[in-house]
Scaffold this active site. Sequence first.
Site, PDB file in Angstrom:
ATOM      1  N   CYS A 191      -3.677   7.434   5.707  1.00 12.74           N
ATOM      2  CA  CYS A 191      -4.463   6.341   6.266  1.00 12.74           C
ATOM      3  C   CYS A 191      -4.781   6.731   7.709  1.00 12.74           C
ATOM      4  CB  CYS A 191      -3.679   5.036   6.202  1.00 12.74           C
ATOM      5  SG  CYS A 191      -2.398   4.947   7.439  1.00 12.74           S
ATOM      6  N   ARG A 237       1.216   9.846   6.117  1.00 15.90           N
ATOM      7  CA  ARG A 237       1.990   8.840   5.376  1.00 15.90           C
ATOM      8  C   ARG A 237       2.504   9.390   4.030  1.00 15.90           C
ATOM      9  NH1 ARG A 237       0.445   3.765   7.335  1.00 15.90           N
ATOM     10  NH2 ARG A 237       2.436   2.987   6.542  1.00 15.90           N
ATOM     11  N   PRO A 238       3.252  10.499   4.038  1.00 17.50           N
ATOM     12  CA  PRO A 238       3.757  11.047   2.767  1.00 17.50           C
ATOM     13  C   PRO A 238       4.717  10.069   2.085  1.00 17.50           C
ATOM     14  CG  PRO A 238       4.848  12.072   4.624  1.00 17.50           C
ATOM     15  CD  PRO A 238       3.745  11.231   5.202  1.00 17.50           C
ATOM     16  N   ARG A 269      -6.046  -8.093   7.221  1.00 15.65           N
ATOM     17  CA  ARG A 269      -4.966  -7.595   6.355  1.00 15.65           C
ATOM     18  C   ARG A 269      -3.618  -8.124   6.824  1.00 15.65           C
ATOM     19  NH1 ARG A 269      -5.089  -1.304   5.045  1.00 15.65           N
ATOM     20  NH2 ARG A 269      -3.195  -2.077   4.080  1.00 15.65           N
ATOM     21  N   LYS A 285       4.197 -10.248   6.535  1.00 13.13           N
ATOM     22  CA  LYS A 285       3.427  -9.407   5.589  1.00 13.13           C
ATOM     23  C   LYS A 285       4.328  -8.318   5.034  1.00 13.13           C
ATOM     24  CE  LYS A 285       0.775  -5.963   7.278  1.00 13.13           C
ATOM     25  NZ  LYS A 285       1.031  -4.600   6.772  1.00 13.13           N
ATOM     26  N   ASN A 286       5.041  -7.603   5.911  1.00  6.62           N
ATOM     27  CA  ASN A 286       5.789  -6.425   5.469  1.00  6.62           C
ATOM     28  C   ASN A 286       7.058  -6.784   4.706  1.00  6.62           C
ATOM     29  OD1 ASN A 286       3.778  -4.920   6.493  1.00  6.62           O
ATOM     30  ND2 ASN A 286       4.879  -4.221   8.306  1.00  6.62           N
ATOM     31  N   ASP A 335       4.779  -1.003  15.414  1.00  8.85           N
ATOM     32  CA  ASP A 335       3.692  -1.940  15.090  1.00  8.85           C
ATOM     33  C   ASP A 335       3.314  -2.834  16.263  1.00  8.85           C
ATOM     34  OD1 ASP A 335       4.719  -2.542  11.632  1.00  8.85           O
ATOM     35  OD2 ASP A 335       3.762  -0.853  12.625  1.00  8.85           O
TER      36      ASP A 335
HETATM   37  C1  EPZ Z   1       6.337   0.370   7.048  1.00 12.51           C
HETATM   38  O1  EPZ Z   1       5.519   1.465   6.636  1.00 12.51           O
HETATM   39  C2  EPZ Z   1       5.376  -0.712   7.495  1.00 12.51           C
HETATM   40  N1  EPZ Z   1       4.523  -1.115   6.381  1.00 12.51           N
HETATM   41  C3  EPZ Z   1       4.510  -0.197   8.644  1.00 12.51           C
HETATM   42  O2  EPZ Z   1       3.686  -1.279   9.089  1.00 12.51           O
HETATM   43  C4  EPZ Z   1       5.427   0.221   9.794  1.00 12.51           C
HETATM   44  O3  EPZ Z   1       4.653   0.760  10.830  1.00 12.51           O
HETATM   45  C5  EPZ Z   1       6.431   1.277   9.293  1.00 12.51           C
HETATM   46  O4  EPZ Z   1       7.172   0.749   8.160  1.00 12.51           O
HETATM   47  C6  EPZ Z   1       7.428   1.681  10.363  1.00 12.51           C
HETATM   48  O5  EPZ Z   1       8.129   0.563  10.807  1.00 12.51           O
HETATM   49  C7  EPZ Z   1       5.033  -1.952   5.441  1.00 12.51           C
HETATM   50  O6  EPZ Z   1       6.185  -2.356   5.497  1.00 12.51           O
HETATM   51  C8  EPZ Z   1       4.105  -2.342   4.331  1.00 12.51           C
HETATM   52  P1  EPZ Z   1       8.044   4.511   7.025  1.00 12.51           P
HETATM   53  P2  EPZ Z   1       6.194   2.711   5.847  1.00 12.51           P
HETATM   54  O7  EPZ Z   1       8.274   4.998   5.645  1.00 12.51           O
HETATM   55  O8  EPZ Z   1       7.295   2.235   4.999  1.00 12.51           O
HETATM   56  C9  EPZ Z   1       7.598   9.200   7.449  1.00 12.51           C
HETATM   57  C10 EPZ Z   1       1.711  -2.357   9.690  1.00 12.51           C
HETATM   58  O9  EPZ Z   1       0.981  -2.210  10.684  1.00 12.51           O
HETATM   59  N2  EPZ Z   1       7.805   9.221   5.988  1.00 12.51           N
HETATM   60  O10 EPZ Z   1       9.164   3.827   7.735  1.00 12.51           O
HETATM   61  O11 EPZ Z   1       5.095   3.496   5.231  1.00 12.51           O
HETATM   62  C11 EPZ Z   1       6.270   8.573   7.829  1.00 12.51           C
HETATM   63  O12 EPZ Z   1       5.240   9.533   7.785  1.00 12.51           O
HETATM   64  C12 EPZ Z   1       2.258  -1.134   8.968  1.00 12.51           C
HETATM   65  O13 EPZ Z   1       2.078  -3.472   9.235  1.00 12.51           O
HETATM   66  C13 EPZ Z   1       7.951  10.452   5.353  1.00 12.51           C
HETATM   67  O14 EPZ Z   1       7.910  11.504   5.990  1.00 12.51           O
HETATM   68  O15 EPZ Z   1       6.782   3.545   7.063  1.00 12.51           O
HETATM   69  C14 EPZ Z   1       6.519   8.065   9.219  1.00 12.51           C
HETATM   70  O16 EPZ Z   1       6.349   9.119  10.128  1.00 12.51           O
HETATM   71  C15 EPZ Z   1       1.716   0.155   9.528  1.00 12.51           C
HETATM   72  N3  EPZ Z   1       8.147  10.479   4.005  1.00 12.51           N
HETATM   73  C16 EPZ Z   1       7.986   7.664   9.192  1.00 12.51           C
HETATM   74  O17 EPZ Z   1       8.555   8.317   8.046  1.00 12.51           O
HETATM   75  C17 EPZ Z   1       8.211   9.321   3.261  1.00 12.51           C
HETATM   76  O18 EPZ Z   1       8.419   9.402   2.038  1.00 12.51           O
HETATM   77  C18 EPZ Z   1       8.222   6.168   9.035  1.00 12.51           C
HETATM   78  O19 EPZ Z   1       7.502   5.729   7.903  1.00 12.51           O
HETATM   79  C19 EPZ Z   1       8.055   8.087   3.931  1.00 12.51           C
HETATM   80  C20 EPZ Z   1       7.860   8.060   5.287  1.00 12.51           C
END
Ligand code: EPZ
Length: 423
Positions: A118, A123-124, A400, A22-23, A308
Site C-alpha cells: 500500500c 506490508r509483507p 476509511r 477501526k483496528n 498512526d
Molecule cells: C496494523 O497494521 C494497523 N492496521 C496499522 O494501522 C498500524 O499502523 C500497524 O498495525 C502498526 O501499529 C490494522 O490494525 C488494520 P504490523 P499491520 O504487522 O498489522 C512488518 C492505520 O492507519 N511486517 O504491526 O499491517 C511491516 O512491514 C493502519 O489504521 C512484516 O515484516 O502492521 C511493518 O514494518 C496503517 N511481516 C511492521 O512489521 C509481516 O508479516 C509492523 O507491521 C507483518 C508485518
Amino acid sequence: MDSIIVKGGQELHGSIPIAGAKNACLTLMPATLLTDEPLTLTNAPRLSDIATMSTLLESLGVEVSGLQDGQVQVLSSRQITNHTADYDIVRKMRASILVLGPMLARDGHAVVSLPGGCAIGARPVDLHLKGLEALGAELDLRDGYVHAKAAKGLKGGTFEFPVVSVGATENILMAATLAKGTTVLKNAAREPEIVDLADCLTRMGAQIDGAGTSTITIQGVDSLHGATHPVIIDRIELGTYMLAPAFTGGSVELLGGRLDLVEAFAAKLDEAGISVEAGENSITVSRKNGRVNAVDVVTAPHPGFPTDLQAQFMALMCTANGVSVLEERIFENRFMHAPELMRMGANIDVQGGTATVTGVDKLKGAPVMATDLRASVSLILAGLAAEGETVVNRVYHLDRGYERVEEKLSACGAQIERVKGNV
Ligand code: EPZ
C-alpha cells in the site's frame, strides 16, 4: 471524489465523541469465523473499512446485520460456505488477511489472496504465514493466493516474532484458540487492540494469558461459542482529535477518552506545552495562545509513540517554536504528508526514515492531496490553523478511518465542509 474545505483561524471549543476502534473491529469481526454461533459487537464504528470487512465476511457465508443501527454489528457464521477470500476485496483492505487464521482453525482449509502493498510500504505478510506454519499449517503460495491446509487441525506450538507485528499477532492468536494443545507467542504485539481481541475471544470461551505483554499463552479448546463484546474506543481517533485544540487554541473534551491508551502520545503533548487533563470518562485538551514547543518523536510498537499518530504530530510541529526530529521506524514510506505540508509553507527535510521539521510562524491554506488515511487527517488539522482556505482532495482515504470528521470538528467551531465530488 469528495473534497474537504477548511478555513483556518477558528479557536475550537466543545466536545467530540470518540468512536469504537477501526483496528480493533477489523480483527474482532473475523473472530466470528471461529464459531457457528452469533458474535455481537457493540460500539462498532461506521467506517468504509468496516463495510469492506462485512462484504468480505458475507462472501464467505457470514450473515452480517445491524451495521448502521446504533453501531451494533451482529455476525453469524453458522457455516462457512466459501473458503476463498478474493483478490478484488483483499486488495482494497490489507486487514482482509485476518480471515486466514480463523478460517483455517475452524475448517482446516482456506485460500486467501495476498494483500499486496500500500502507499506506506510493502506490508509483507510473511510473519502471518510463518506463525501459522508453527501451528502445523501447510501453506502453498500460487497465483497470488495463499492456499492453507491443516487436514488434522492445527496443533499448539511456540513462535517468536522477529519483529513486532500487530496483524500477525492477531491472526495467530485467533488460530491458536482452536489448536490442539498449548501455543506460546513471543515478542507478540502489545497494542490495546490485541488486549481487546483477547477479551472478546475469552468471552467466546478461549483460554488466553498474557495479552498486552510480549508473551501470550493460549490453551486450545474444542470449540468457541457466541458472545457480545463492546469494541474498545479508537485511541488513534482519540489522539488525532486531542491534537485539534493544540493547532487552533481553545479547549476540547474528548468523550470516552482514556489516558491509559495514549500515554506515550500524551507525554509528548505535555512536552509541547499542551494541557491534557483526564476526567471521569473523557480527556480535556487545551492550549493557551502562544506557539507549541518543538518536540522529537520516534515511532515504536505499543506502548511507544504510535506510528498512526506520526503524520498528525508532524503537522503540529510545522508551526512549533524550534526544530523537531521525527523518526518513523515502523513503515518505510510514511512521510507522504510532508510534501503536502510543504505546499502549505512548512519547512521539512526528509532523509530516509527521519524528518526534520523547522517551525514556521504560520502555514498558508492551499489545495493538497490526501495519500493515505492518517496523512489525510494531518492535512485537515493543518488547515484548521492555516491562514486562508485548505482544500483536501481524495478524502475517500479519510472515510476509511474517521467517522463524520467534518461534523465532529464543526461542532467545536471549525469552519469545515465536505464538497461532493463529481467523480
Ligand atoms: C496494523 O497494521 C494497523 N492496521 C496499522 O494501522 C498500524 O499502523 C500497524 O498495525 C502498526 O501499529 C490494522 O490494525 C488494520 P504490523 P499491520 O504487522 O498489522 C512488518 C492505520 O492507519 N511486517 O504491526 O499491517 C511491516 O512491514 C493502519 O489504521 C512484516 O515484516 O502492521 C511493518 O514494518 C496503517 N511481516 C511492521 O512489521 C509481516 O508479516 C509492523 O507491521 C507483518 C508485518
